[in-house]
Design an enzyme around this catalytic site. Structure first.
Site, PDB file in Angstrom:
ATOM      1  N   SER A 298       0.863  -1.187   0.000  1.00 58.55           N
ATOM      2  CA  SER A 298       0.000   0.000   0.000  1.00 58.55           C
ATOM      3  C   SER A 298       0.889   1.223   0.000  1.00 58.55           C
ATOM      4  O   SER A 298       1.799   1.320  -0.826  1.00 58.55           O
ATOM      5  CB  SER A 298      -0.943  -0.039   1.210  1.00 58.55           C
ATOM      6  OG  SER A 298      -1.852   1.047   1.167  1.00 58.55           O
TER       7      SER A 298
ATOM      8  N   HIS B 265      -2.831  -1.302  -3.064  1.00 56.51           N
ATOM      9  CA  HIS B 265      -3.939  -0.360  -2.913  1.00 56.51           C
ATOM     10  C   HIS B 265      -3.736   0.784  -3.907  1.00 56.51           C
ATOM     11  O   HIS B 265      -2.728   1.490  -3.845  1.00 56.51           O
ATOM     12  CB  HIS B 265      -3.982   0.193  -1.490  1.00 56.51           C
ATOM     13  CG  HIS B 265      -4.313  -0.839  -0.459  1.00 56.51           C
ATOM     14  ND1 HIS B 265      -4.281  -0.588   0.894  1.00 56.51           N
ATOM     15  CD2 HIS B 265      -4.694  -2.136  -0.584  1.00 56.51           C
ATOM     16  CE1 HIS B 265      -4.624  -1.682   1.558  1.00 56.51           C
ATOM     17  NE2 HIS B 265      -4.868  -2.631   0.677  1.00 56.51           N
TER      18      HIS B 265
ATOM     19  N   ASP C 156      -4.232  -4.575   6.093  1.00 56.12           N
ATOM     20  CA  ASP C 156      -4.635  -5.483   5.018  1.00 56.12           C
ATOM     21  C   ASP C 156      -3.541  -6.523   4.775  1.00 56.12           C
ATOM     22  O   ASP C 156      -2.356  -6.194   4.749  1.00 56.12           O
ATOM     23  CB  ASP C 156      -4.908  -4.695   3.738  1.00 56.12           C
ATOM     24  CG  ASP C 156      -5.656  -5.519   2.699  1.00 56.12           C
ATOM     25  OD1 ASP C 156      -6.131  -6.617   3.035  1.00 56.12           O
ATOM     26  OD2 ASP C 156      -5.776  -5.037   1.550  1.00 56.12           O
TER      27      ASP C 156
END
Length: 358
Positions: free
Chosen positions: A17, A44, A138
């Site tokens: 991310s 992401h 995540d």
């Protein structure tokens, strides 16, 4: 467990991310293009800007880089990139896409978790999960699925990550095999994949089963050292866990690994940790808990009278299932208007797991 028994190559799922671009570039700078593995990058991405990841990675690797389209087949020595606004899954070696929720504030999207869970189901011990720089958590929920399936789990060292939220969350799961900078992760994964490729047919025999003689030696070493008898363990489970352990330890064959295992108390403990598989969670396997709630427990409580209800939770790991049982018993008792006393016993042979409960 994988239903695709024809999987012959590793699939490396890479989650990243914030700050992940630099880590991904460094990873592929040091990953040779002939590893024989497929790489799936789940980053992401902002829905408002066009991603240039494909163009950037093509400068870093000679492997072919794809933006994932529905139904694309995974092939070795290829890189696959998740598109914006999508969740990504793999099934029988093919990638599929679904739309992410349009209101992430109400329904947060965790694309890395989703992909890791599908990767574990489809590729089992040929699955490798990697977490690089990123904020949030995540990936942490998906990594245990890979570990339980016999795959490998690696994380970027937090000190080298621009954002250490995801690496720290991953490490906190307790299932991470190695924590290293991106370039070292690339070298390690390449070495492991090559070692698995050169193992003799006698050892792997296309089913991955370990030679019975080697298996007996390992069981005897652990039994003598830890007083735990694994001879009744499932052969497939033993094979997967032993294979992943000696790969991580850097051994290309079992003969040399067994020598190390016999002489090293540390390696005995590490293999034991792998074999015990302490992956757990609250109300794991929801269907089983639903049957307990609606059928089994009401029937037991109905015929209990005024006696105390005693429940034994075996292999409780770090206690989540034991606590789940207590909460479920309390719920069912209230629904039935009962107030019997309850006593729950929880046991496990993993003393390290037990010590973390309290």
């Amino acid at each position: 467990m994988s239903n695709n028994k024809l999987n012959k190559f590793f699939v490396v799922g890479i989650g990243a991310s914030a700050g992940g671009l630099r880590a991904i570039e460094e990873f592929f700078d040091y990953m040779p293009s002939d590893s024989g593995a497929a790489f799936v990058v789940v980053q992401h991405l902002s829905p408002d800007f066009k991603s240039l990841m494909k163009e950037l990675l093509e400068r870093r690797t000679q492997m072919q880089v794809h933006r994932v389209e529905e139904g694309i087949k995974l092939e070795p020595n290829n890189v696959y990139l998740i598109p914006p606004r999508k969740n990504l899954f793999v099934h029988n070696g093919f990638l599929s896409l679904t739309e992410q929720d349009v209101n992430p504030r109400l329904h947060p999207n965790y694309p890395i978790n989703l992909f890791f869970e599908s990767l574990a189901k489809d590729y089992a011990d040929k699955a490798i999960g990697v977490i690089l720089s990123g904020s949030g958590s995540d990936g942490a929920q998906g990594l245990p699925s890979i570990n339980e399936a016999g795959g490998l789990v690696f994380v970027q060292s937090p000190t080298t990550a621009e954002f250490d939220g995801m690496p720290q969350s991953a490490i906190a799961t307790g299932v991470v095999d190695r924590v290293l900078p991106p370039k070292e992760l690339a070298k390690l994964i390449y070495d492991i994949v090559q070692m698995r490729k050169v193992r003799s047919p006698v050892q792997d025999n296309y089913t991955g089963e370990i030679d019975p003689k080697h298996l007996k030696e390992i069981i005897e070493i652990l039994n003598a050292s830890e007083k735990i008898d694994f001879s009744y363990y499932k052969i497939n489970t033993l094979t997967r866990r032993i294979s992943r352990r000696y790969s991580i330890a850097g051994f290309a064959d079992l003969d040399n690994y067994i020598i190390r295992l016999r002489d090293s108390k540390e390696e005995q403990n590490l293999l034991l940790e792998d074999l015990l598989i302490g992956v757990t969670s609250f109300f794991r396997d929801p269907e089983a808990w639903k049957i307990l709630e609606t059928k089994i427990l009401p029937n037991i409580i109905t015929h209990l009278g005024e006696e105390q209800l005693r429940v034994w939770v075996t292999a409780c790991a770090t206690g989540e299932e034991a606590y789940s049982m207590v909460m479920l018993l309390d719920k069912v008792m209230q629904q039935m208007g009962k107030n019997n006393s309850i006593k729950v016993f929880a046991t496990d042979i993993d003393t390290a797991a037990l010590s973390s409960i309290w």
